[in-house]
Design a protein around this motif. Structure first.
Motif, PDB file in Angstrom:
ATOM      1  N   ARG A   1       0.904  -1.199  -0.077  1.00  0.00           N
ATOM      2  CA  ARG A   1      -0.053  -0.077  -0.046  1.00  0.00           C
ATOM      3  C   ARG A   1       0.758   1.287  -0.018  1.00  0.00           C
ATOM      4  O   ARG A   1       0.639   2.190  -0.775  1.00  0.00           O
ATOM      5  CB  ARG A   1      -0.720  -0.028   1.338  1.00  0.00           C
ATOM      6  N   GLU A   2       1.953   1.259   0.749  1.00  0.00           N
ATOM      7  CA  GLU A   2       2.928   2.374   0.868  1.00  0.00           C
ATOM      8  C   GLU A   2       3.669   2.740  -0.417  1.00  0.00           C
ATOM      9  O   GLU A   2       3.575   3.915  -0.877  1.00  0.00           O
ATOM     10  CB  GLU A   2       4.015   1.955   2.062  1.00  0.00           C
ATOM     11  N   SER A   3       4.140   1.687  -0.898  1.00  0.00           N
ATOM     12  CA  SER A   3       4.602   1.951  -2.283  1.00  0.00           C
ATOM     13  C   SER A   3       3.877   2.284  -3.496  1.00  0.00           C
ATOM     14  O   SER A   3       4.099   3.084  -4.355  1.00  0.00           O
ATOM     15  CB  SER A   3       5.533   0.912  -2.897  1.00  0.00           C
ATOM     16  N   SER A   4       2.571   1.682  -3.348  1.00  0.00           N
ATOM     17  CA  SER A   4       1.593   1.975  -4.372  1.00  0.00           C
ATOM     18  C   SER A   4       1.182   3.418  -4.552  1.00  0.00           C
ATOM     19  O   SER A   4       1.071   3.913  -5.644  1.00  0.00           O
ATOM     20  CB  SER A   4       0.443   1.166  -3.932  1.00  0.00           C
ATOM     21  N   ALA A   5       1.204   4.164  -3.329  1.00  0.00           N
ATOM     22  CA  ALA A   5       0.973   5.499  -3.398  1.00  0.00           C
ATOM     23  C   ALA A   5       1.899   6.209  -4.590  1.00  0.00           C
ATOM     24  O   ALA A   5       1.732   7.247  -5.037  1.00  0.00           O
ATOM     25  CB  ALA A   5       0.595   6.078  -2.279  1.00  0.00           C
ATOM     26  N   SER A   6       3.335   5.954  -4.546  1.00  0.00           N
ATOM     27  CA  SER A   6       3.980   6.790  -5.147  1.00  0.00           C
ATOM     28  C   SER A   6       4.503   6.437  -6.528  1.00  0.00           C
ATOM     29  O   SER A   6       5.148   7.169  -7.247  1.00  0.00           O
ATOM     30  CB  SER A   6       5.349   6.604  -4.387  1.00  0.00           C
ATOM     31  N   ILE A   7       4.097   5.202  -6.916  1.00  0.00           N
ATOM     32  CA  ILE A   7       4.369   4.808  -8.227  1.00  0.00           C
ATOM     33  C   ILE A   7       3.892   5.750  -9.481  1.00  0.00           C
ATOM     34  O   ILE A   7       4.626   5.876 -10.252  1.00  0.00           O
ATOM     35  CB  ILE A   7       3.980   3.192  -8.201  1.00  0.00           C
ATOM     36  N   GLY A   8       2.798   5.924  -9.314  1.00  0.00           N
ATOM     37  CA  GLY A   8       1.950   6.939 -10.107  1.00  0.00           C
ATOM     38  C   GLY A   8       2.918   8.430 -10.261  1.00  0.00           C
ATOM     39  O   GLY A   8       2.695   8.913 -11.315  1.00  0.00           O
ATOM     40  N   LEU A   9       3.116   9.006  -9.341  1.00  0.00           N
ATOM     41  CA  LEU A   9       3.866   9.990  -9.180  1.00  0.00           C
ATOM     42  C   LEU A   9       5.240  10.001  -9.763  1.00  0.00           C
ATOM     43  O   LEU A   9       5.639  11.053 -10.469  1.00  0.00           O
ATOM     44  CB  LEU A   9       4.100  10.580  -7.652  1.00  0.00           C
ATOM     45  N   VAL A  10       5.768   8.768  -9.747  1.00  0.00           N
ATOM     46  CA  VAL A  10       7.202   8.609 -10.066  1.00  0.00           C
ATOM     47  C   VAL A  10       7.134   8.411 -11.747  1.00  0.00           C
ATOM     48  O   VAL A  10       7.906   8.971 -12.581  1.00  0.00           O
ATOM     49  CB  VAL A  10       8.121   7.406  -9.679  1.00  0.00           C
TER      50      VAL A  10
END
Ligand SMILES: NC(=O)C1=CN([C@@H]2O[C@H](COP(=O)(O)OP(=O)(O)OC[C@H]3O[C@@H](n4cnc5c(N)ncnc54)[C@H](OP(=O)(O)O)[C@@H]3O)[C@@H](O)[C@H]2O)[C@@H](O)CC1
Ligand SMILES: Nc1ncnc2c1ncn2[C@@H]1O[C@H](COP(=O)(O)OP(=O)(O)O)[C@@H](O)[C@H]1O
Ligand SMILES: [K+]
Length: 490
Positions: A277-286
């Motif tokens: 869940r934690e990593s998922s939030a950042s993927i689309g931003l990267v």
């Protein structure tokens, strides 16, 4: 893809050609003529040469070469090593024919007996018949060749076991290797490849049907194998295919992003990162083109997500924990290609794997999987790749500087890539490219071999712009995108 042969296959090709009516002497003559042509072209000012000849047929090639060069005005001096009473009829005839030439022949018992001071040497001591460690004068002559300016090796450098590339004694660096009939497998494996110099393959007239009939077991994959058709105008993302990449645990999320970006650059239609869940939030931003799902924290979504994908990748940046085990367990029953990489490789012990599985260990991971050591894996990489494939019933991609791909039946040896790739993240990029090649071609070792070759080719192109040192996996992804106009044909 270029077929490669082992000693047994080469002997069989020679034997059948001889049965078909071309004599062993003629084959030797063709081999020596091809060698003479290459040497004269490569060293146009050649006036004298020394030839180290054994008493097998490799030595026979050297004796015939001495006569042919003598006829062309090159002063040749043969140093004959071994018991001449054991010579084959062809080699003996070639030795006898030297009596009618001005070639000097010296029987050599010790290296101290070498008198000639030629700069150019030919190593015709041993060929595909080498079957044991080099000792005595056989080892000493190899050491002697280390100090010669230019050495041409006939068929294989005499210290190399032609099936495995293993060193059987002291080594030297050949200027070129002139191999006969077909390229020998061992010449393409490291560290032999770095010592054999340029490779010239001389056609000795083995008929094509005989060459095909011996049943090749190893192939070289080259950048010329990467050409593919252009997509039709009505292509759409569903046809391009969906890749699900499971990994990207906190702290190592970058690995899954690299694999995802590489899959997009390779042509995947949709790429989803299944992560925490934690990593998922950042993927689309990267990278906005990458989709993400918190599969490592949402067990109930796993089955559906696996069902949606065309190719599943498990491992880049994956912490090998219980959540990862659950995914692996769920993936076991899917009937689509599943690539197990990095973190997933740590979970394979005593576990049944998916039916269409690719494993991508580097030598450290291979040693762990085979309960062996890195040294043993690197000393016999062909054997290690085969064992990995058979043990895990998977296509094994053994990643080294000459990556091997093995499906338990055939082996492919990659020819592309460079030391700039020795940086973290390159394996993740390969995994993404592998996924897209499997989308395009289906689950075959040949598709995996092309992916490995494409990865190395993109790195070779990237280093032309960026240099080897400091090459970033992202540079490779950029280079890959620019390769498509060259690789796609109408
Ligand atoms: N057949 C054909 O028509 C053609 C063949 N061609 C050429 O023939 C080559 C193969 O010839 P080959 O089979 O005679 O073997 P080769 O490599 O010369 O070795 C000879 C003998 O050496 C010995 N030996 C082995 N290891 C050793 C060691 N460590 N230290 C010392 N001795 C050692 C062993 O004999 P042993 O002592 O065990 O009796 C072995 O049998 C091939 O590479 C190509 O160049 C081409 O001309 C095309 C047509
Ligand atoms: N010297 C080299 N020549 C060619 N390819 C190389 C070389 N060094 C590394 N590679 C390639 O780079 C990749 C490294 O993968 P891996 O070790 O899994 O890296 P990571 O886990 O950091 O992503 C492999 O595909 C390997 O074949
Ligand atoms: K040789």
């Amino acid at each position: 893809m270029k077929p490669l042969v082992n000693a047994e296959q080469m002997r069989e090709m020679d034997r059948r050609t001889i049965v078909g009516g071309i004599s062993g002497f003629d084959l030797m003559e063709r081999a020596a003529t091809g060698a003479a042509d290459f040497i004269c072209k490569d060293s146009p000012d050649l006036s004298s040469i020394s030839i180290l000849a054994g008493v097998g047929n490799n030595g026979g090639d050297g004796l015939a070469l001495a006569r042919i060069l003598d006829k062309r005005g090159v002063r040749a001096h043969v140093f004959l090593v071994g018991d001449a009473s054991r010579m084959s009829a062809e080699s003996r005839r070639n030795l006898e024919l030297l009596a009618q030439t001005s070639v000097e022949v010296t029987r050599l018992d010790a290296v101290s007996g070498i008198t000639a001071e030629n700069e150019v040497w030919v190593d015709a001591l041993l060929g595909i018949g080498l079957d044991r460690e080099l000792k005595g004068i056989y080892a000493d002559t190899m050491t002697f060749l280390q100090n010669q300016a230019r050495v041409y090796a006939l068929d294989v450098p005499s210290f190399v076991q032609s099936d495995t590339g293993a060193f059987m004694g002291p080594t030297y660096r050949a200027h070129a290797t002139i191999t006969f009939g077909a390229p020998k497998v061992g010449l393409f494996l490291e560290p032999t490849r770095g010592l054999r110099g340029e490779l010239e393959v001389v056609d000795i007239g083995i008929p094509g049907d005989i060459a095909d009939d011996v049943g090749h077991r190893a192939y070289l994959v080259e950048s010329s194998d990467l050409v593919r058709p252009r997509r039709p105008a009505d292509f759409h993302k569903g046809r391009a295919g969906r890749v699900l990449i499971i990994g990207g645990s906190p702290g190592i999320v970058g690995a899954s992003v690299l694999a995802g970006k590489a899959a997009l650059a390779g042509g995947a239609g949709l790429v989803t990162i299944g992560t925490t869940r934690e990593s998922s939030a950042s993927i689309g931003l990267v990278h906005p083109t990458l989709l993400s799902k918190p599969l490592l924290d949402a067990e109930d979504q796993i089955e559906h997500s696996l069902a949606e994908a065309d190719v599943v990748v498990i491992g880049p940046g994956l912490a090998p924990n219980d959540a990862a085990l659950k995914i692996l367990e769920a993936a076991r029953v899917v009937s689509k290609p599943v690539i197990l990489d990095a973190g997933a490789l740590h979970l394979l012990k005593d576990r049944a794997l998916p039916s269409m599985c690719v494993i991508t260990p580097h030598p450290g991971e291979a040693a762990m999987l085979l309960e062996s050591s890195v040294e043993e894996v690197l000393a016999a990489p062909l054997e290690a790749a085969r064992k990995l494939s058979l043990k895990f019933n998977a296509i094994a991609v053994l990643k080294t500087s000459r990556t091997l791909i093995d499906d338990g039946r055939l082996t492919y040896i990659n020819s592309t890539g460079n030391p700039g790739m020795a940086v973290g993240g390159m394996g993740d990029v390969l995994t993404g490219i592998l996924a897209t090649q499997l989308l395009e071609e289906g689950f075959t070792a040949e598709a995996c071999a092309k992916a490995v070759c494409l990865h190395g080719h993109a790195a070779d192109v990237a280093t032309k712009n960026f240099g080897e040192r400091g090459l970033d996996p992202l540079d490779l992804i950029e280079a890959l995108k620019r390769l498509w106009p060259e690789l796609e044909v109408q």
